[in-house]
Design a protein around this motif. Structure first.
Motif, PDB file in Angstrom:
ATOM      1  N   ASN A 221     -53.918 -65.534 -14.019  1.00  0.00           N
ATOM      2  CA  ASN A 221     -54.889 -64.714 -14.839  1.00  0.00           C
ATOM      3  C   ASN A 221     -54.873 -63.055 -14.698  1.00  0.00           C
ATOM      4  O   ASN A 221     -54.051 -62.500 -14.623  1.00  0.00           O
ATOM      5  N   HIS A 222     -55.929 -62.630 -14.307  1.00  0.00           N
ATOM      6  CA  HIS A 222     -56.311 -61.247 -14.209  1.00  0.00           C
ATOM      7  C   HIS A 222     -55.501 -60.665 -12.930  1.00  0.00           C
ATOM      8  O   HIS A 222     -55.292 -59.473 -12.951  1.00  0.00           O
ATOM      9  N   HIS A 223     -55.115 -61.550 -12.039  1.00  0.00           N
ATOM     10  CA  HIS A 223     -54.344 -60.948 -10.788  1.00  0.00           C
ATOM     11  C   HIS A 223     -53.040 -60.306 -11.457  1.00  0.00           C
ATOM     12  O   HIS A 223     -52.380 -59.622 -10.708  1.00  0.00           O
ATOM     13  N   ALA A 224     -52.467 -60.824 -12.407  1.00  0.00           N
ATOM     14  CA  ALA A 224     -51.119 -60.565 -13.069  1.00  0.00           C
ATOM     15  C   ALA A 224     -51.173 -59.068 -13.379  1.00  0.00           C
ATOM     16  O   ALA A 224     -50.341 -58.516 -14.071  1.00  0.00           O
ATOM     17  N   GLY A 225     -52.513 -58.492 -13.674  1.00  0.00           N
ATOM     18  CA  GLY A 225     -52.706 -56.874 -14.056  1.00  0.00           C
ATOM     19  C   GLY A 225     -52.503 -56.229 -12.808  1.00  0.00           C
ATOM     20  O   GLY A 225     -52.784 -54.746 -12.961  1.00  0.00           O
ATOM     21  N   PRO A 240     -56.850 -71.809 -15.727  1.00  0.00           N
ATOM     22  CA  PRO A 240     -55.709 -71.014 -15.634  1.00  0.00           C
ATOM     23  C   PRO A 240     -55.147 -70.677 -17.006  1.00  0.00           C
ATOM     24  O   PRO A 240     -54.975 -71.613 -17.890  1.00  0.00           O
ATOM     25  N   LYS A 241     -54.809 -69.359 -17.300  1.00  0.00           N
ATOM     26  CA  LYS A 241     -54.356 -69.083 -18.574  1.00  0.00           C
ATOM     27  C   LYS A 241     -53.133 -68.545 -18.697  1.00  0.00           C
ATOM     28  O   LYS A 241     -52.113 -68.660 -19.240  1.00  0.00           O
ATOM     29  N   SER A 242     -52.568 -67.686 -17.406  1.00  0.00           N
ATOM     30  CA  SER A 242     -51.301 -67.016 -17.401  1.00  0.00           C
ATOM     31  C   SER A 242     -50.940 -67.049 -15.843  1.00  0.00           C
ATOM     32  O   SER A 242     -51.720 -67.300 -15.012  1.00  0.00           O
ATOM     33  N   LEU A 243     -49.490 -66.911 -15.910  1.00  0.00           N
ATOM     34  CA  LEU A 243     -49.039 -66.933 -14.430  1.00  0.00           C
ATOM     35  C   LEU A 243     -48.020 -65.838 -14.461  1.00  0.00           C
ATOM     36  O   LEU A 243     -46.866 -65.831 -15.390  1.00  0.00           O
ATOM     37  N   LEU A 244     -47.769 -64.755 -13.709  1.00  0.00           N
ATOM     38  CA  LEU A 244     -46.811 -63.757 -13.440  1.00  0.00           C
ATOM     39  C   LEU A 244     -46.066 -63.964 -11.997  1.00  0.00           C
ATOM     40  O   LEU A 244     -46.849 -64.058 -11.085  1.00  0.00           O
ATOM     41  N   VAL A 245     -44.922 -64.217 -11.999  1.00  0.00           N
ATOM     42  CA  VAL A 245     -44.132 -64.418 -10.792  1.00  0.00           C
ATOM     43  C   VAL A 245     -43.099 -63.490 -10.809  1.00  0.00           C
ATOM     44  O   VAL A 245     -41.961 -63.391 -11.606  1.00  0.00           O
ATOM     45  N   ASP A 246     -43.169 -62.437  -9.820  1.00  0.00           N
ATOM     46  CA  ASP A 246     -42.127 -61.434  -9.524  1.00  0.00           C
ATOM     47  C   ASP A 246     -41.547 -61.808  -8.118  1.00  0.00           C
ATOM     48  O   ASP A 246     -42.358 -61.629  -7.201  1.00  0.00           O
ATOM     49  N   ALA A 247     -40.635 -62.543  -7.944  1.00  0.00           N
ATOM     50  CA  ALA A 247     -40.048 -63.008  -6.802  1.00  0.00           C
ATOM     51  C   ALA A 247     -38.406 -62.868  -6.664  1.00  0.00           C
ATOM     52  O   ALA A 247     -37.864 -63.224  -8.044  1.00  0.00           O
ATOM     53  N   GLY A 248     -37.970 -62.981  -5.313  1.00  0.00           N
ATOM     54  CA  GLY A 248     -36.784 -62.760  -5.396  1.00  0.00           C
ATOM     55  C   GLY A 248     -35.874 -63.796  -4.332  1.00  0.00           C
ATOM     56  O   GLY A 248     -36.653 -64.561  -4.007  1.00  0.00           O
ATOM     57  N   HIS A 249     -34.783 -63.427  -3.971  1.00  0.00           N
ATOM     58  CA  HIS A 249     -33.839 -64.228  -2.897  1.00  0.00           C
ATOM     59  C   HIS A 249     -33.116 -63.049  -2.429  1.00  0.00           C
ATOM     60  O   HIS A 249     -32.629 -62.182  -3.133  1.00  0.00           O
ATOM     61  N   GLY A 418     -54.061 -60.548 -17.690  1.00  0.00           N
ATOM     62  CA  GLY A 418     -53.573 -59.936 -16.537  1.00  0.00           C
ATOM     63  C   GLY A 418     -52.724 -58.920 -17.134  1.00  0.00           C
ATOM     64  O   GLY A 418     -52.903 -57.705 -17.699  1.00  0.00           O
ATOM     65  N   GLY A 419     -51.449 -59.700 -17.334  1.00  0.00           N
ATOM     66  CA  GLY A 419     -50.220 -58.810 -17.907  1.00  0.00           C
ATOM     67  C   GLY A 419     -49.027 -59.761 -18.011  1.00  0.00           C
ATOM     68  O   GLY A 419     -48.793 -60.763 -17.626  1.00  0.00           O
ATOM     69  N   ILE A 420     -48.238 -58.894 -18.555  1.00  0.00           N
ATOM     70  CA  ILE A 420     -46.771 -59.630 -18.833  1.00  0.00           C
ATOM     71  C   ILE A 420     -45.668 -58.604 -18.156  1.00  0.00           C
ATOM     72  O   ILE A 420     -45.672 -57.604 -18.197  1.00  0.00           O
ATOM     73  N   ARG A 421     -44.762 -59.409 -17.636  1.00  0.00           N
ATOM     74  CA  ARG A 421     -43.483 -58.674 -17.326  1.00  0.00           C
ATOM     75  C   ARG A 421     -42.347 -59.628 -17.279  1.00  0.00           C
ATOM     76  O   ARG A 421     -42.395 -60.882 -17.004  1.00  0.00           O
ATOM     77  N   VAL A 422     -41.425 -59.144 -17.598  1.00  0.00           N
ATOM     78  CA  VAL A 422     -39.799 -59.985 -18.002  1.00  0.00           C
ATOM     79  C   VAL A 422     -38.790 -59.305 -17.231  1.00  0.00           C
ATOM     80  O   VAL A 422     -38.568 -58.091 -17.675  1.00  0.00           O
ATOM     81  N   GLU A 423     -38.208 -59.530 -16.288  1.00  0.00           N
ATOM     82  CA  GLU A 423     -37.335 -58.942 -15.597  1.00  0.00           C
ATOM     83  C   GLU A 423     -35.967 -59.658 -15.334  1.00  0.00           C
ATOM     84  O   GLU A 423     -35.874 -60.650 -15.025  1.00  0.00           O
ATOM     85  N   ASP A 424     -34.777 -58.836 -15.619  1.00  0.00           N
ATOM     86  CA  ASP A 424     -33.325 -59.592 -15.301  1.00  0.00           C
ATOM     87  C   ASP A 424     -32.680 -58.378 -14.563  1.00  0.00           C
ATOM     88  O   ASP A 424     -32.983 -57.356 -14.409  1.00  0.00           O
TER      89      ASP A 424
END
Length: 445
Positions: A221-225, A240-249, A418-424
């Motif tokens: 939700n708003h934490h994604a912002g 719960p409305k949205s989930l943003l996951v920015d995570a790696g390995h 919150g927000g949207i991010r898409v990353e490759d």
């Protein structure tokens, strides 16, 4: 995901031979006889005996892949075999560091150190020695030079272009990270909160929190912002409305950096349209990647696509040019399009001129842009556009002369998403590019 061992060893040996030749050229150009690289060591918390988390210095990892070794040294002296002094004390409190094996042992001549401190003085007899690392100048061996800026810039430049071994490591890191994102999405669909999603991600990627290349961002939700949201709520929100996951390995010292955004069944339909829109133009921006492309121009193209998407979805009602010139698109996306990726998530060399190492700062309007160079084959970059509803950034437009250019009812509906991010993660090749997040590893074609 994994190459046959003989193929991987061939790639790793070629990587180390490339570094030996490149370091010889760089040291000669800067008139040094040798360079000694320190891996670093962890500090303790104030008034405590517990150490902070630690990662080895990037130029040390470039050779060794040992991303968590403390008190190690690497001596590179052209004409002699590189020497890896690895810290392996006789200790019953901690498990001793094992000796390097395989190609690393073959090429880097490992020698154990039983105590913290410098390698043997007889090995530091080069007439002009550069020492690199987080060290005190007062501790330098006689005549040694600590962290010479021009030499550091040249070594940073070596890390901008990845060879086939590095590309494979980055690909493997990406595949593990994607497994984590799948687990995170499934956990979210089952009603998990941020902490449980984080734990699901770590389990799927087989990592401890101290091993991830950067602190995972798990925002519901708003934490994604919050762009670098740093907490994990224990309980899931009621809606719960949205989930943003920015995570790696991290694999052999090389990092994946992937972001995905998902909408729940309770999300506003506009939010789902925006996710698809960002995904579509992110893929278009990736299709443009090729040697010779100015990354600043691609960043500006991102803002054009963002303006067009906001207009098409009736979030704003102004021209594309006006949205960009007024700063409105930057209020919706205040970060840069991407950055160099490698041993460090925001890898070195992204803001320096090719060859000279001179600073290449970002445009005044885009101070957060971490990559300002013209792309070249071998570079690995992230492409990560976004849209966020951040009240403090939108407030000047809500209160200013552009107020009527924004559909504030739509913005207010989106705020708790919150927000949207898409990353490759993408490598630039001589033919164009290869998406490591979606592609196949080197030598398995």
């Amino acid at each position: 995901m994994n190459l046959p061992i003989d193929t991987l060893e061939t790639l790793q040996r070629a990587h180390l031979e490339r570094l030996k030749a490149s370091y010889a050229d760089v040291l000669a150009a800067h008139k040094f006889d040798a360079v000694l690289i320190y891996s670093g060591h962890a500090g303790v918390h104030f008034a405590d005996d517990q150490e902070a988390s630690f990662k080895s210095y990037g130029h040390f990892v470039h050779w060794t892949g040992a991303s968590h070794h403390q008190h190690d040294w690497l001596l590179i002296q052209p004409g002699s075999s590189p020497r890896w002094y690895y810290y392996a004390p006789e200790d019953f409190w901690h498990l001793a560091t094992p000796a390097p094996q395989g190609v690393l042992a073959e090429v880097l001549t490992p020698q154990p150190l039983r105590d913290t401190g410098w390698p043997p003085p007889r090995d530091l007899s080069a007439r002009r020695l550069a020492v690199i690392g987080n060290l005190e100048a007062s501790s330098m061996p006689l005549g040694a030079e600590l962290n010479p800026p021009a030499l550091l810039a040249a070594l940073d430049e070596l890390r901008m272009r990845k060879d086939d071994y590095e590309r494979h490591c980055l690909f493997v890191a990406n595949q593990w990270s994607l497994a984590g994102h799948d687990a995170a999405r499934e956990a979210f669909a089952l009603g998990a909160g941020e902490l449980d999603i984080q734990l699901a991600y770590l389990a799927a990627t087989r990592q401890r929190e101290s091993q991830v290349p950067y602190q995972n961002i798990i925002g519901i939700n708003h934490h994604a912002g919050t762009l670098h949201y740093q907490h994990y709520d224990v309980d899931a929100p009621d809606t719960p409305k949205s989930l943003l996951v920015d995570a790696g390995h991290s694999h052999a010292g090389y990092a994946a950096d992937i972001t995905r955004t998902w909408a729940s069944t309770r999300a506003d339909p506009l939010f789902e349209r925006l996710i698809q829109g960002v995904t579509d133009y992110q893929q278009h921006l990736i299709s443009r990647l090729a040697p010779g492309l100015d990354f600043i121009e691609l960043h500006q193209e991102m803002h054009r696509h963002l303006a067009e998407l906001l207009i098409d979805t009736d979030v704003i009602s102004t021209s594309t040019e006006a949205a960009m010139e007024s700063g409105l698109t930057r209020a919706f996306c205040p970060h840069g399009l991407g950055h160099s990726l490698g041993i460090q998530v925001h890898d070195v060399g992204g803001r320096q001129r090719d060859g000279s190492g001179a600073p290449l700062p970002p445009p005044a309007a885009d101070p957060a842009l971490r990559l300002t160079r013209t792309l070249d084959a071998g570079m690995v970059v992230t492409i990560e556009p976004g849209i966020y509803v951040i009240p403090m950034l939108l407030a000047p437009f809500r209160e200013g002369p552009q107020r009527d250019a924004v559909n504030w009812a739509a913005v207010d509906r989106l705020q708790d998403h919150g927000g949207i991010r898409v990353e490759d993660n993408v490598i630039i090749t001589s033919e164009g590019h290869d998406n490591l997040t979606q592609g196949r590893p080197v030598a398995e074609d």
